[in-house]
Each structure stands twice: as C-alpha cells, then as structure tokens.
Write a protein that holds these residues in place. Structure first.
Motif, PDB file in Angstrom:
ATOM      1  N   MET A   3     -16.192 -17.391  -5.146  1.00  0.00           N
ATOM      2  CA  MET A   3     -14.815 -16.798  -4.905  1.00  0.00           C
ATOM      3  C   MET A   3     -14.931 -15.404  -4.673  1.00  0.00           C
ATOM      4  SD  MET A   3     -12.411 -18.953  -4.517  1.00  0.00           S
ATOM      5  CE  MET A   3     -12.255 -20.532  -4.695  1.00  0.00           C
ATOM      6  N   CYS A   4     -13.924 -14.534  -4.276  1.00  0.00           N
ATOM      7  CA  CYS A   4     -13.721 -13.374  -3.783  1.00  0.00           C
ATOM      8  C   CYS A   4     -14.322 -12.477  -4.896  1.00  0.00           C
ATOM      9  CB  CYS A   4     -12.548 -12.854  -3.420  1.00  0.00           C
ATOM     10  SG  CYS A   4     -11.851 -13.858  -1.598  1.00  0.00           S
ATOM     11  N   ARG A   5     -13.795 -12.650  -6.063  1.00  0.00           N
ATOM     12  CA  ARG A   5     -13.983 -11.691  -7.345  1.00  0.00           C
ATOM     13  C   ARG A   5     -15.598 -11.807  -7.499  1.00  0.00           C
ATOM     14  NH1 ARG A   5     -11.951 -12.322 -13.533  1.00  0.00           N
ATOM     15  NH2 ARG A   5     -13.885 -11.523 -14.123  1.00  0.00           N
ATOM     16  N   SER A  12     -21.416  -5.576  -5.230  1.00  0.00           N
ATOM     17  CA  SER A  12     -21.652  -4.168  -6.028  1.00  0.00           C
ATOM     18  C   SER A  12     -23.238  -4.161  -6.562  1.00  0.00           C
ATOM     19  CB  SER A  12     -20.810  -4.068  -7.266  1.00  0.00           C
ATOM     20  OG  SER A  12     -20.884  -3.131  -8.118  1.00  0.00           O
ATOM     21  N   ALA A  36     -11.221 -10.062   4.108  1.00  0.00           N
ATOM     22  CA  ALA A  36     -10.962  -8.964   3.098  1.00  0.00           C
ATOM     23  C   ALA A  36     -12.208  -8.631   2.341  1.00  0.00           C
ATOM     24  CB  ALA A  36     -10.202  -9.881   2.340  1.00  0.00           C
ATOM     25  N   HIS A  39     -14.365  -6.118   4.464  1.00  0.00           N
ATOM     26  CA  HIS A  39     -13.970  -4.741   4.121  1.00  0.00           C
ATOM     27  C   HIS A  39     -14.111  -4.071   2.979  1.00  0.00           C
ATOM     28  CE1 HIS A  39     -11.393  -5.093   7.925  1.00  0.00           C
ATOM     29  NE2 HIS A  39     -10.646  -5.785   7.383  1.00  0.00           N
ATOM     30  N   CYS A  40     -13.963  -4.836   1.742  1.00  0.00           N
ATOM     31  CA  CYS A  40     -14.459  -4.431   0.637  1.00  0.00           C
ATOM     32  C   CYS A  40     -15.872  -4.109   0.649  1.00  0.00           C
ATOM     33  CB  CYS A  40     -14.132  -5.545  -0.310  1.00  0.00           C
ATOM     34  SG  CYS A  40     -14.459  -4.820  -2.116  1.00  0.00           S
ATOM     35  N   GLN A  43     -16.473  -0.917   2.004  1.00  0.00           N
ATOM     36  CA  GLN A  43     -15.961   0.265   1.345  1.00  0.00           C
ATOM     37  C   GLN A  43     -16.954   0.574   0.264  1.00  0.00           C
ATOM     38  OE1 GLN A  43     -12.141  -1.472   0.179  1.00  0.00           O
ATOM     39  NE2 GLN A  43     -11.314  -1.108   2.014  1.00  0.00           N
ATOM     40  N   PHE A  44     -17.419  -0.500  -0.250  1.00  0.00           N
ATOM     41  CA  PHE A  44     -18.592  -0.431  -1.432  1.00  0.00           C
ATOM     42  C   PHE A  44     -19.860   0.587  -0.869  1.00  0.00           C
ATOM     43  CE2 PHE A  44     -17.650  -3.914  -4.639  1.00  0.00           C
ATOM     44  CZ  PHE A  44     -16.352  -3.365  -5.082  1.00  0.00           C
ATOM     45  N   LEU A  47     -18.866   4.026  -0.488  1.00  0.00           N
ATOM     46  CA  LEU A  47     -18.796   4.867  -1.833  1.00  0.00           C
ATOM     47  C   LEU A  47     -20.332   4.986  -2.298  1.00  0.00           C
ATOM     48  CD1 LEU A  47     -16.106   2.841  -3.573  1.00  0.00           C
ATOM     49  CD2 LEU A  47     -15.922   5.261  -2.825  1.00  0.00           C
TER      50      LEU A  47
ATOM     51  N   PHE B  99      -7.204  -9.434  -8.467  1.00  0.00           N
ATOM     52  CA  PHE B  99      -7.468 -10.816  -7.959  1.00  0.00           C
ATOM     53  C   PHE B  99      -6.481 -11.719  -8.864  1.00  0.00           C
ATOM     54  CE2 PHE B  99     -11.474  -8.463  -7.534  1.00  0.00           C
ATOM     55  CZ  PHE B  99     -11.848  -8.708  -6.431  1.00  0.00           C
ATOM     56  N   ARG B 104      -9.640 -15.332  -6.039  1.00  0.00           N
ATOM     57  CA  ARG B 104      -9.190 -14.831  -4.828  1.00  0.00           C
ATOM     58  C   ARG B 104      -8.379 -13.340  -5.055  1.00  0.00           C
ATOM     59  NH1 ARG B 104      -8.219 -20.463  -3.595  1.00  0.00           N
ATOM     60  NH2 ARG B 104      -9.679 -21.171  -1.953  1.00  0.00           N
ATOM     61  N   TRP B 105      -8.488 -12.932  -3.861  1.00  0.00           N
ATOM     62  CA  TRP B 105      -7.672 -11.526  -3.846  1.00  0.00           C
ATOM     63  C   TRP B 105      -6.135 -11.768  -3.829  1.00  0.00           C
ATOM     64  CZ3 TRP B 105     -10.148  -7.097  -3.871  1.00  0.00           C
ATOM     65  CH2 TRP B 105     -11.638  -6.805  -3.165  1.00  0.00           C
ATOM     66  N   HIS B 110      -5.459  -7.145  -0.926  1.00  0.00           N
ATOM     67  CA  HIS B 110      -6.319  -7.501   0.178  1.00  0.00           C
ATOM     68  C   HIS B 110      -6.770  -6.191   0.798  1.00  0.00           C
ATOM     69  CE1 HIS B 110      -6.303 -11.685   2.296  1.00  0.00           C
ATOM     70  NE2 HIS B 110      -6.285 -11.500   1.014  1.00  0.00           N
ATOM     71  N   PRO B 111      -8.154  -5.932   0.741  1.00  0.00           N
ATOM     72  CA  PRO B 111      -8.876  -4.876   1.275  1.00  0.00           C
ATOM     73  C   PRO B 111      -8.493  -4.596   2.778  1.00  0.00           C
ATOM     74  CG  PRO B 111     -10.535  -5.892  -0.238  1.00  0.00           C
ATOM     75  CD  PRO B 111      -9.189  -6.482   0.253  1.00  0.00           C
ATOM     76  N   VAL B 112      -8.266  -3.475   3.089  1.00  0.00           N
ATOM     77  CA  VAL B 112      -8.259  -3.252   4.934  1.00  0.00           C
ATOM     78  C   VAL B 112      -9.191  -2.349   5.311  1.00  0.00           C
ATOM     79  CG1 VAL B 112      -5.734  -3.927   4.751  1.00  0.00           C
ATOM     80  CG2 VAL B 112      -6.578  -1.541   4.742  1.00  0.00           C
ATOM     81  N   SER B 113      -9.151  -2.245   6.527  1.00  0.00           N
ATOM     82  CA  SER B 113     -10.377  -1.566   7.166  1.00  0.00           C
ATOM     83  C   SER B 113     -10.086   0.137   6.855  1.00  0.00           C
ATOM     84  CB  SER B 113     -10.391  -1.652   8.551  1.00  0.00           C
ATOM     85  OG  SER B 113     -11.303  -0.640   9.307  1.00  0.00           O
ATOM     86  N   TRP B 114     -11.146   0.860   6.647  1.00  0.00           N
ATOM     87  CA  TRP B 114     -10.771   2.296   6.693  1.00  0.00           C
ATOM     88  C   TRP B 114     -11.482   2.943   7.690  1.00  0.00           C
ATOM     89  CZ3 TRP B 114     -12.992   3.583   0.903  1.00  0.00           C
ATOM     90  CH2 TRP B 114     -12.354   3.044   0.080  1.00  0.00           C
ATOM     91  N   ARG B 177     -16.077   0.729  -8.793  1.00  0.00           N
ATOM     92  CA  ARG B 177     -16.147   0.656  -7.309  1.00  0.00           C
ATOM     93  C   ARG B 177     -14.700  -0.163  -6.916  1.00  0.00           C
ATOM     94  NH1 ARG B 177     -22.262  -0.687  -7.536  1.00  0.00           N
ATOM     95  NH2 ARG B 177     -23.229   1.290  -6.900  1.00  0.00           N
ATOM     96  N   LEU B 178     -14.324  -1.242  -7.627  1.00  0.00           N
ATOM     97  CA  LEU B 178     -13.040  -1.727  -7.505  1.00  0.00           C
ATOM     98  C   LEU B 178     -11.997  -0.679  -7.647  1.00  0.00           C
ATOM     99  CD1 LEU B 178     -13.116  -5.264  -9.023  1.00  0.00           C
ATOM    100  CD2 LEU B 178     -13.042  -4.848  -6.402  1.00  0.00           C
ATOM    101  N   LEU B 180     -11.769   2.488  -7.565  1.00  0.00           N
ATOM    102  CA  LEU B 180     -12.133   3.488  -6.493  1.00  0.00           C
ATOM    103  C   LEU B 180     -11.413   3.244  -5.160  1.00  0.00           C
ATOM    104  CD1 LEU B 180     -15.444   5.477  -7.371  1.00  0.00           C
ATOM    105  CD2 LEU B 180     -13.092   6.524  -7.352  1.00  0.00           C
ATOM    106  N   ARG B 181     -11.952   1.775  -4.705  1.00  0.00           N
ATOM    107  CA  ARG B 181     -11.536   1.673  -3.590  1.00  0.00           C
ATOM    108  C   ARG B 181     -10.225   1.148  -3.529  1.00  0.00           C
ATOM    109  NH1 ARG B 181      -9.586  -1.832  -1.180  1.00  0.00           N
ATOM    110  NH2 ARG B 181      -8.482  -3.375  -2.698  1.00  0.00           N
ATOM    111  N   ILE B 184      -8.490   4.811  -3.324  1.00  0.00           N
ATOM    112  CA  ILE B 184      -8.429   5.573  -2.196  1.00  0.00           C
ATOM    113  C   ILE B 184      -7.798   4.852  -1.135  1.00  0.00           C
ATOM    114  CG2 ILE B 184     -10.061   5.975  -0.359  1.00  0.00           C
ATOM    115  CD1 ILE B 184     -12.290   6.186  -2.612  1.00  0.00           C
ATOM    116  N   GLU B 185      -7.818   3.384  -1.168  1.00  0.00           N
ATOM    117  CA  GLU B 185      -7.211   2.715  -0.040  1.00  0.00           C
ATOM    118  C   GLU B 185      -5.641   3.091  -0.073  1.00  0.00           C
ATOM    119  OE1 GLU B 185      -8.469  -1.087   1.333  1.00  0.00           O
ATOM    120  OE2 GLU B 185      -6.421  -1.671   0.864  1.00  0.00           O
TER     121      GLU B 185
END
Lengths: 62, 194
Positions: A3-5, A12, A36, A39-40, A43-44, A47, B99, B104-105, B110-114, B177-178, B180-181, B184-185
């Motif tokens: 899953m996403c988590r 990471s 999604a 994108h994450c 982003q990581f 960072l 989550f 699931r998110w 939901h992360p989006v594009s930066w 990281r989670l 911060l993202r 920042i988002e």
C-alpha cells in the motif's frame, strides 16, 4: 501488493540504504501504478538534495 | 597553486558568513549557539588557513570546519542532557494525517506535483517555506533529518552520534520526510498560487 504507506517507507529508506531485491520490485510495481506515490517519491528525492543549497558551486567554479 | 593572501580570505569569510549562519541555525535550532558555532568555525578557518590546500573550494573547506563545530556543539548539548531520549518515541502524527487506516493516501493529503525541481531550488519562496517547515518539525525529528540531509552523515553515523538503533533512524527519517513534504506542499504551492 504493498500500500501507499509502505511504499513511502521504501522510497524513504531507498535514500538511506540499498533496498533488497524484493523491496525494489514491490516499490517499482507500486510506483508504476500510483501517481500520488510518484509525486511523493520525487518530493523525497528533492528533499534529499536540499544540502546543495549551501554548496557554493556557482561562485567557486570560476 | 598560490594560496590567496589573508585579505582575500577575510573578504570571502565575511561574504560566506550569512550562509554559514543559516546552515548552523537550521541545525542547532538556537540562534546563540548557531552564532557561537559560526564564530568558532571562522576563527578556526583563519587559524588554519595555511592548511587550506586549494584542493576543494575555499567555501567548501570552511563549511567542512563548520560541520565539525556543529557536531561538537551537538555533542555538548547531548552531554548537558538537553535532549529528550530518542528511543521509543513514536511520531505517528504525520502518518495519521496523511494515510487511511488501510494504508492508502487520504484524499486531502494526496501528493501533487511540485513542478520542475530546479525551479523550486531557485525560488526564494521555496526556501522560505522550507525553513519554516524545518522549524515546525519536532526537535528530535529535525535533528536526525538535518544530520542526514544537511550534514550528509550516513544513518550508521547518525546512530552512533545519537545512540539510537539504525532501524529507528529510518523510521524517524520517513516521518521527517512525510512531515516536510506535507508542510512544503501546503505552504509553497498555495503561496505560489496566490
């Protein structure tokens, strides 16, 4: 199927240690299907590069 | 290769000082201690300048000295018992906010594009938001993140410094990281849009 988590844990840890084969495969499969998390992941990675802000590359390479 | 004369070094040290300070401040999270670490580093740089061989850039060399001074300051903080123990502390807020129980998110998280990463790094706003988000991190989480991503230590080295298990280090970095993202988002993309 992860899953996403769990995928975010792997993306990471990928920045801190080499993933084992099975982890790499599950992460790659997940990323192929989940926008999604894609994108994450970017982003990581971004960072992970923040230290560059303090690198004096531009001024010093002259 | 000639060593630049001292005057030139002094000018360069003055020029690089604000960046040294913002680096130290992100790490030590205390203005006075950051000032002290930078002062120590500048003095050491002047003292040792004969040993600067010009292999790497001068600023890179000074930053290297500052990193040692920051680690020293951090060890002193640790000896003085300023830190809360890291072991056994679970920071699940970032997970719970982003989550669902099934892993699931959450829709709103939901992360989006930066957009283009290079453009982000060149944007002043991005760094303002980044700094604010670093300050918003819990101390322990921020310390591990900056040791890893700003000081460039391996997780093995971080564990040795902080006396924690490597597995715990990975967990903390994931949460950092989670957080911060997410921060920042919210701060950056909304700032850009307005």
């Amino acid at each position: 199927m992860i899953m996403c988590r769990r995928a975010t844990e792997l993306m990471s840890q990928r920045l801190d240690r080499p993933l084992v084969w099975q982890e790499r495969v599950s992460l790659r499969l997940h990323l192929a299907m989940c926008g999604a998390c894609g994108h994450c992941n970017r982003q990581f990675e971004l960072l992970h590069e923040v230290g560059k802000r303090f690198e004096p590359a531009a001024q010093e390479q002259e | 290769m000639s060593i630049p004369p001292p005057d030139d070094h002094m000018q360069r040290l003055t020029a690089v000082r604000p960046r040294l300070l913002s680096f130290a401040r992100l790490h030590l999270r205390n203005h006075a201690q950051a000032e002290d670490a930078v002062q120590d580093a500048l003095e050491a740089a002047i003292e040792k300048q004969a040993s600067f061989a010009g292999r790497s850039g001068y600023e890179t060399w000074v930053f290297g000295i500052l990193k040692y001074k920051i680690l020293d300051a951090m060890r002193a903080q640790k000896r003085q018992g300023i830190w809360q123990p890291l072991e056994g502390e679970v920071d699940d807020d970032a997970i719970d906010r982003q989550f669902q129980k099934n892993g699931r998110w959450l829709k709103e998280a939901h992360p989006v594009s930066w957009g283009d990463p290079e453009a982000a790094f060149e944007s002043e706003t991005f760094w303002q938001v980044f700094d604010a988000c670093m300050i918003a991190l819990p101390d322990n989480v921020a310390r591990v993140f900056s040791l890893r991503e700003l000081m460039g230590l391996s997780t093995e080295e971080i564990c040795r410094e902080l006396g924690i298990k490597e597995n715990n280090c990975w967990v903390i970095l994931h949460r950092a990281r989670l957080r911060l993202r997410e921060c920042i988002e919210q701060g950056w993309l909304k700032g850009e849009a307005s």
